[in-house]
Design an enzyme around this catalytic site. Structure first.
Site: not given
Ligand code: SF4
Length: 312
Positions: A12, A134
């Protein structure tokens, strides 16, 4: 065998940004020690490829980001796309480390949202995985944030915190959760706290990768290969969705080296997807191999070449 690439899959935007930042930081500071606090993405191949470029990963099972900071040598420290708590940020400053923050903008958005709601007097219910970097980055040092994994956690919270019925409640979540599972937690929260304001923060990249696998349920696949590290949350979610969609065989593999050719027959329809932390090189290598393999006389499996792994 027919190989069907499910799209989108693989890196991503947030992961590309983080890896690019790490490579640029080392290129611009060849004489300094560059360390990443935790794995830059949940993929051991990426960690190994960065190590070959002189970018060290500081990670030990069971240690928090704060504890890991004590192991970082003097020089530059990179915070990963998963984000970081204020206390870790401050500790890095106190230790005299130069900081490069590669927090994904989507994660930073949720972190800021939580701070704003706390400042406005809300109790914040955050749905995420306990111990995931996270979730730790959002919840740590914030007594007004309550981490919940599932509907049972909501019942427990309601039993402990009866007075929340009269409080303003804000609900949000980790960006990489499953679109299938989160609704039941939202419903449980609404059941106890009808006043709750809910903002679903599953990120766009996670959502559209999961939707691609949901659609694959109608593609008459025999096999779904989900590529990614065993520790990758969004890879696990993709495999769960594939199973829920009724795809007969769903396998998680880290690379082409994990394939078992007994899974396949000559007419297999094989879908391939990958978590947002899986390098495109690994997926292409696996698909190229499956498209040309002779199942009667397969020969050895190819090996991963770390020198090609960081191509973005
Ligand atoms: S939150 Fe995590 S999965 Fe979503 S775009 Fe950002 S790095 Fe990628």
């Amino acid at each position: 065998m027919e190989v069907i690439s499910l799209k989108p899959r693989s890196y991503c935007k947030g992961v590309v940004l983080a890896i690019r930042k790490a490579l640029e930081t080392k290129a611009q500071n060849p004489d300094k020690t560059v360390s990443v606090l935790g794995k830059i993405v949940h993929n051991q191949y990426v960690v190994d490829a960065l190590e070959k470029k002189g970018i060290h990963t500081i990670d030990r099972p069971g240690l928090s980001r704060e504890e890991l900071l004590d192991l970082v040598p003097p020089g530059i420290v990179i915070f990963t796309a998963h984000g970081i708590s204020q206390s870790v940020y401050r500790k890095a400053q106190v230790l005299g480390l130069e900081i490069v923050d590669a927090t994904c903008p989507e994660v930073a958005f949720t972190q800021n949202l939580v701070k704003e709601k706390l400042a406005q007097g809300y109790e914040v219910l955050y749905i995420g995985r306990k111990g995931h970097p996270e979730a730790v980055g959002v919840c740590r040092d914030k007594p007004g944030v309550h981490l919940l994994e599932n509907a049972e956690d909501v019942s427990e919270l309601a039993a402990q915190e009866g007075d929340f019925q009269n409080r303003p409640i804000f609900v949000t979540n980790q960006t990489t959760l499953s679109v299938l599972n989160i609704q039941s937690v939202f419903d449980a929260i609404k059941n106890y706290y009808p006043q709750a304001e809910i903002m679903n923060e599953i990120c766009h990249a996670t959502r559209i990768r999961q939707e691609a696998v949901q659609k694959a349920g109608d593609m008459d696949l025999d096999i779904l290969l989900v590529m990614g590290d065993p520790s990758s949350n969004n890879t696990k979610m993709l495999a769960d969705i594939g199973r829920k969609e009724g795809i007969p065989q769903v396998y998680r593999v880290e690379s082409v080296e994990d394939l078992d050719l007994n899974w396949f027959h000559k007419n297999s329809r094989v879908g391939v997807t990958a978590g947002a932390s899986t390098p495109p090189y690994l997926i292409k290598q696996l698909e190229d191999y499956l498209e040309q393999v002779d199942l009667d006389c397969p020969g050895p499996l190819p090996q991963v070449n770390l020198d090609l792994l960081l191509e973005l």
